[in-house]
Write an enzyme that holds these catalytic residues in place. Structure first.
Site: not given
Length: 783
Positions: A159, A179, A198, A312, A737
């Site tokens: 796109h 708004c 958002r 980590c 992790h």
């Protein structure tokens, strides 16, 4: 107007491309959150602290830089519950930001007169004000590097690569069309419609009107965040793909709507910055851990690392590595960074030895191993030191460690060892601290007909051992359950004889021979990597085989026997001479063989990718599975054509035709596994690279080094005690992790300590059991 003793010629106003350091001190992990804040030099834009060692004063004295912006963050009183969201939803996280929790306090500090001037201050010269304001606004060098690392993973989509534009009437860029919001605004690249986004991490308001516009116009997929725009940063989002994307020719597309990106000033955090903050603040835990039952501990040698997003793997490797005594001796100075690393070192962020000293000071000084009382957590863990400068430097130019994605801790361990040796980063020692990991293996080939023996000694610093895999059953969830094994069983498999067809130079014919590997010497510290990564239908997967937790290990029965009385040494042949021209990293060979590749295929893959790691070689082999040449015995090419033979000539010519040199183009293809697009990006990011690839096993001194290790280990026993383990939870080493378990002396008693990023706790028995199924790299200390 008051008179200030400021040399205006020394003041440099930073621009968008300037490096501005304001996250921590160049020589310590003091930050803007500490009581003295940071002093940011208004000449070189580096940060220093007036903490225990007063690095500001040293920098001022040595370089004559006397004017600083003191940059301090002071905790705000908070009354609300600061809980972590239950679920991460991309771009929709509501969480307190740094600005919500801290007030920024600034002043001008003149080191030559020890004077502090309140800031802002109308009486200050204009140039000082301009420089101070620019430093305050600037994205820190650390943050820029993080953003760059994340953005390496952002690609164009179908796109964003084909955008047709049509400008709407009465275009305005001040407020959402639906708004009253005037922040978090997104412009549609297809028509110029302006809508709010958002709700975002950090409490940024949004009513999703930009998304609503795309739903009304499904072919209007791509939008750009106005507040993120600057000459070097732009947030582009494809609502159809629901992901961040790159937009080719973005500057030209924005001009359709009267937006000149070169004149835009970034006013809001970008998506990448928000994503980084989200990942850093997310509470990484090992599944099944019960941290509430573990007691946080503090003190020298008990400092945790703040997670930088997905770091980590790096933190766990450093915790265990710095627990090796030679590394502590090399890189920890109780009096701070050695003076010679401050004098004549105007760019400490580019010096690996300085970064290692900084890590050593951070881990062992104890200054940073204190409860973080700024959190609202009931249990107060540490804030943790942030190894951003180290990560940026050690990962520079590496296709994996330069990113913010999770990586393999074992590969990082071997890479760091290699870089320390190549750069001769010895710290305060006369020899490399990695020497304490070095040992010699004995590789013995014996013809079963004539008892002829070929004996080779290989210098290495790690062994990768197979895991005995006995399947018990497969659960309803598809998880395979295996019988428990032991480290001794793995070593026995590694040490067992393997039969193969052999062209015996003594018999002058093909015979059955046995090959066996054993220890020729025992190192002060032994590193073992159990081979948990296996190929399942040619897909690398992690085998969760429990290895019984035992703190003692005897290697004496795995010692090589040498040439016995009934055996004779075989003459050298030409094939082996050629094969010996290149010394491959033996741990890489072993890893690839355990995945199912033959030794020759492993060598082809490693040679083609510069012997830099397991994954590039594995990917190259997958891409060349139909290439008949990888089935042939590996023979080292001559020096004249070795590099050219390892890359695709058509791809190489394409890069040369773009204007890059043959040498640099060859290296770009090798380090990027032959991928042209990645090679082009690497070339643009590394214009000053010399194009040289060193293919070695990290042993620069050859036979002399081997003899030294052999003499030093003569007569040493093979009895060891476990002192550190890097553990991994998850189905793949590139997700999940990592944590580290290290045996530390606590109040005169050796106890196991769990380092889970910034959480440093005493390991209870139930937590230690996790080592059995998640132990990935084991480090033993010779008794």
């Amino acid at each position: 107007m008051p008179s200030f003793d400021i040399d205006l010629n020394s003041i440099n106003v930073p621009n968008a491309s300037s490096k501005v350091f304001k996250d921590d001190c160049m020589f310590s992990f003091d930050t803007a959150y500490d009581i003295n804040g940071l002093d940011i030099c208004m000449t070189c834009h580096q940060a220093f602290s007036r903490g225990e060692f007063h690095y500001t004063e040293m920098h001022s004295e040595f370089y004559g830089h006397n004017t600083y912006l003191n940059y301090k963050k002071v905790k705000k009183p908070i009354n609300r519950d600061d809980e972590q969201p239950l679920k991460i939803v991309k771009l929709e996280i509501k969480e307190s930001s740094d600005d919500d929790l801290f007030d920024l306090k600034t002043s001008i500090y003149l080191s030559n007169t020890n004077t502090t001037i309140e800031y802002p201050n109308v009486d200050l010269p204009l140039k000082v004000t301009q420089a101070a304001d620019a430093i305050i606004r600037a994205t820190s060098s650390e943050k820029k590097q993080e953003i760059k690392s994340w953005e390496q993973e952002i690609k164009p989509c179908k796109h964003s690569s084909s955008i047709t534009q049509k400008c709407i009437e009465n275009l305005q860029l001040k407020q959402c069309n639906s708004c009253e919001l005037n922040e978090n605004l997104w412009i549609c690249l297809h028509c110029g419609s302006l809508g709010c986004g958002r709700s975002q991490f950090g409490g940024v308001a949004g009513n999703s009107h930009a998304m609503a516009h795309q739903k009304e116009h499904p072919d209007h997929a791509v939008a750009v965040k106005l507040g993120s725009l600057s000459s070097d940063i732009a947030d582009c989002y494809c609502y159809s793909c629901d992901d961040e994307v790159k937009v080719p020719n973005l500057a030209s597309l924005l001009k359709t709507y009267g937006i000149d990106i070169s004149n835009f000033v970034k006013t809001e955090k970008s998506l990448t910055e928000l994503q980084i903050e989200q990942n850093i603040q997310w509470d990484f835990k090992m599944s099944g851990d019960n941290d509430k039952a573990c007691k946080p501990i503090f003190g020298e040698g008990l400092t945790g690392f703040k997670n930088l997003g997905n770091s980590c793997y790096l933190a766990s490797a450093l915790q265990v590595l710095f627990s090796v005594e030679s590394f502590k001796k090399a890189y920890f100075n109780p009096d701070g960074i050695p003076l010679d690393k401050i004098l004549g070192n105007l760019k400490p962020y580019e010096d690996l030895e300085t970064q290692m000293f900084k890590i050593g000071d951070g881990l062992y000084s104890g200054r940073y191993s204190v409860p973080d009382n700024d959190t609202t957590d009931i249990i107060k863990y540490q804030r943790g030191i942030k190894p951003s400068g180290f990560k940026s430097l050690i990962g520079e130019g590496h296709p994996e460690f330069s990113t913010m994605l999770q990586q393999d801790a074992f590969e990082f361990w071997t890479y760091l060892i290699d870089q320390l040796e190549k750069s001769k980063v010895n710290g305060q020692l006369d020899q490399s601290p990695t020497d304490s990991l070095k040992f010699i293996t004995e590789n013995k080939i014996k013809c079963n007909k004539c008892n002829g023996v070929r004996l080779r000694k290989q210098l290495t610093d790690v062994i990768t051992v197979p895991i005995k895999m006995e399947l018990i059953d497969i659960g309803n969830d598809g998880v395979k359950n295996f019988q428990q094994t032991t480290m001794e069983e793995s070593l026995s498999q590694w040490n067992s004889a393997e039969s193969f067809d052999y062209d015996c130079p003594n018999c002058k014919s093909k015979q059955t021979a046995n090959k066996i590997e054993g220890f020729h010497s025992f190192p002060p510290y032994l590193v073992i990597n159990p081979q948990r990564i296996v190929l399942d239908n040619w897909v690398p997967t992690k085998a969760v085989v429990p290895i019984k937790f035992s703190e003692s290990l005897s290697l004496n029965e795995y010692k090589g026997k040498g040439i016995l009385t009934d055996e004779t040494e075989l003459p050298e042949d030409e094939e082996n001479k050629d094969d010996n021209e290149i010394q491959f990293n033996p741990s890489f060979i072993n890893n690839l063989m355990e995945m199912g590749f033959t030794e020759d295929k492993a060598k082809h893959g490693l040679f083609a990718t510069g012997n830099v790691g397991i994954e590039p070689a594995m990917n190259w082999l997958f891409e060349h599975m139909d290439d008949a040449s990888i089935e042939l015995p590996f023979v080292a090419p001559s020096k004249e054509n070795s590099k050219q033979s390892s890359v695709d000539s058509e791809k190489l010519n394409n890069l040369i035709n773009m204007g890059f040199s043959e040498l640099l183009s060859t290296k770009a293809l090798i380090v990027n596994s032959g991928k042209v697009e990645a090679a082009v990006e690497w070339l643009f990011n590394n214009p000053d690279d010399n194009g040289v690839i060193e293919v070695s096993n990290g042993d620069e001194n050859g036979v002399d080094k081997l003899k030294v290790i052999e003499e030093e280990s003569n007569g040493k026993n093979g009895e060891y005690s476990l002192m550190g383990v890097i553990c991994h939870k998850g189905t793949s080493v590139h997700s999940g992790h990592y944590v580290a378990f290290v045996k530390k002396e606590i109040e005169g008693i050796e106890k196991w300590v769990l380092f889970n990023d910034e959480k440093v706790v005493l390991a209870v028995e139930s937590i230690l059991k996790e080592i059995e199924t998640s132990g990935y790299v084991y480090v033993y200390k010779r008794l």
